[in-house]
Design a protein around this motif. Sequence first.
Motif, PDB file in Angstrom:
ATOM      1  N   ALA A  57       0.816  -1.215   0.000  1.00 18.97           N
ATOM      2  CA  ALA A  57       0.000   0.000   0.000  1.00 18.97           C
ATOM      3  C   ALA A  57       0.853   1.270   0.000  1.00 18.97           C
ATOM      4  O   ALA A  57       1.821   1.388   0.760  1.00 18.97           O
ATOM      5  CB  ALA A  57      -0.937   0.008   1.198  1.00 18.97           C
ATOM      6  N   TRP A  58       0.446   2.218  -0.828  1.00 14.14           N
ATOM      7  CA  TRP A  58       1.067   3.547  -0.844  1.00 14.14           C
ATOM      8  C   TRP A  58       0.430   4.400   0.242  1.00 14.14           C
ATOM      9  O   TRP A  58      -0.791   4.457   0.350  1.00 14.14           O
ATOM     10  CB  TRP A  58       0.865   4.204  -2.212  1.00 14.14           C
ATOM     11  N   ARG A  59       1.284   5.086   1.029  1.00 14.22           N
ATOM     12  CA  ARG A  59       0.802   5.967   2.084  1.00 14.22           C
ATOM     13  C   ARG A  59       1.430   7.350   1.934  1.00 14.22           C
ATOM     14  O   ARG A  59       2.587   7.470   1.506  1.00 14.22           O
ATOM     15  CB  ARG A  59       1.166   5.410   3.467  1.00 14.22           C
TER      16      ARG A  59
ATOM     17  N   ALA B 197       3.026  12.498  -5.133  1.00 20.63           N
ATOM     18  CA  ALA B 197       3.038  11.041  -5.242  1.00 20.63           C
ATOM     19  C   ALA B 197       2.394  10.579  -6.544  1.00 20.63           C
ATOM     20  O   ALA B 197       2.874   9.641  -7.193  1.00 20.63           O
ATOM     21  CB  ALA B 197       2.323  10.417  -4.047  1.00 20.63           C
ATOM     22  N   MET B 198       1.311  11.228  -6.955  1.00 24.70           N
ATOM     23  CA  MET B 198       0.651  10.837  -8.194  1.00 24.70           C
ATOM     24  C   MET B 198       1.520  11.176  -9.407  1.00 24.70           C
ATOM     25  O   MET B 198       1.571  10.419 -10.383  1.00 24.70           O
ATOM     26  CB  MET B 198      -0.719  11.508  -8.297  1.00 24.70           C
ATOM     27  N   ALA B 199       2.231  12.287  -9.352  1.00 21.47           N
ATOM     28  CA  ALA B 199       3.158  12.617 -10.437  1.00 21.47           C
ATOM     29  C   ALA B 199       4.273  11.574 -10.522  1.00 21.47           C
ATOM     30  O   ALA B 199       4.677  11.147 -11.613  1.00 21.47           O
ATOM     31  CB  ALA B 199       3.737  14.008 -10.224  1.00 21.47           C
TER      32      ALA B 199
ATOM     33  N   ARG C  29      -7.369   8.885   0.083  1.00 24.40           N
ATOM     34  CA  ARG C  29      -6.393   9.853   0.589  1.00 24.40           C
ATOM     35  C   ARG C  29      -5.175   9.947  -0.327  1.00 24.40           C
ATOM     36  O   ARG C  29      -4.691  11.032  -0.627  1.00 24.40           O
ATOM     37  CB  ARG C  29      -5.962   9.493   2.017  1.00 24.40           C
ATOM     38  N   MET C  30      -4.702   8.815  -0.798  1.00 22.33           N
ATOM     39  CA  MET C  30      -3.449   8.812  -1.562  1.00 22.33           C
ATOM     40  C   MET C  30      -3.588   9.497  -2.909  1.00 22.33           C
ATOM     41  O   MET C  30      -2.667  10.189  -3.361  1.00 22.33           O
ATOM     42  CB  MET C  30      -2.984   7.363  -1.748  1.00 22.33           C
ATOM     43  N   THR C  31      -4.699   9.305  -3.577  1.00 24.39           N
ATOM     44  CA  THR C  31      -4.835   9.874  -4.924  1.00 24.39           C
ATOM     45  C   THR C  31      -5.017  11.386  -4.913  1.00 24.39           C
ATOM     46  O   THR C  31      -5.028  12.014  -5.964  1.00 24.39           O
ATOM     47  CB  THR C  31      -6.002   9.231  -5.702  1.00 24.39           C
TER      48      THR C  31
END
Length: 251
Positions: free
Chosen positions: A87-89, A128-130, A121-123
């Motif tokens: 999982a990405w946090r 982080a998305m870049a 939350r992550m998106t």
Amino acid sequence: MGRVLLLAMLLLTAGPVLAGPAYLTLIIDDLGQSPARDSRTLALPGPVTLAIMPDTPHAADFARQAHKAGKTVMVHMPMDPATGPFAWRPDMPASGLLGRLQAALRAVPYAAGLNNHEGSRMTSQPEAMALLMNELQQHGMFFVDSRTSAATVAAAKAQSIGLASLSRDVFLDDTRTVEAIAGQLEKAIALAHKQGTVVIIGHPYPQTLEVLERELPRLKARGVEWIPVRQMIGERGNRATAAHGKGGIYH
């Protein structure tokens, strides 16, 4: 004059005339957990896209099986508030995020693209998305924004670098009853006719698969063509629909 009147009456009674083609793409998430449900999903009669979770016991085996069957495989990437080893946090450094992404790609062989599992939350995290979109571009992969939150910037970041991408329009099975799922599919079909394309996401619930097994073979008779995800990317040309942006640009 009589023929003209007859033609007008026929048009009135025939219902709305389609302005153009209506295309539908179907993605099934959360695969890799149950061989029985995975196999039933794989057997759907058309170009279903299979989004496999990297932290499931059958991820690699099912990815190989799906690839052999000619289906498009995606990584269904866990993102905060999802938990687990992949999982990405938001509190993770870039090196940690990339390490988890690489591990996920190893866990799901033959993946051509990626979409987010949860991630409300992550998106919403621009940096982080870049980072994610640049990495996917280097791997020659596409991205599908599951749009689990209105605050997502994922599709916008993909669009900003020209990464092949899509955004989800309709979730089929937030309510897990046959009646509700059938209603969501009707909504999706209507949207396909209205805007020309629709991207729908469902899950391998027995109720969802029951509806899909019954209704998907009827799509063509209803003027809808079920197309693979890469073809849908071409149809949309990386542009946002009216619900997700303005002038083709994501909000």
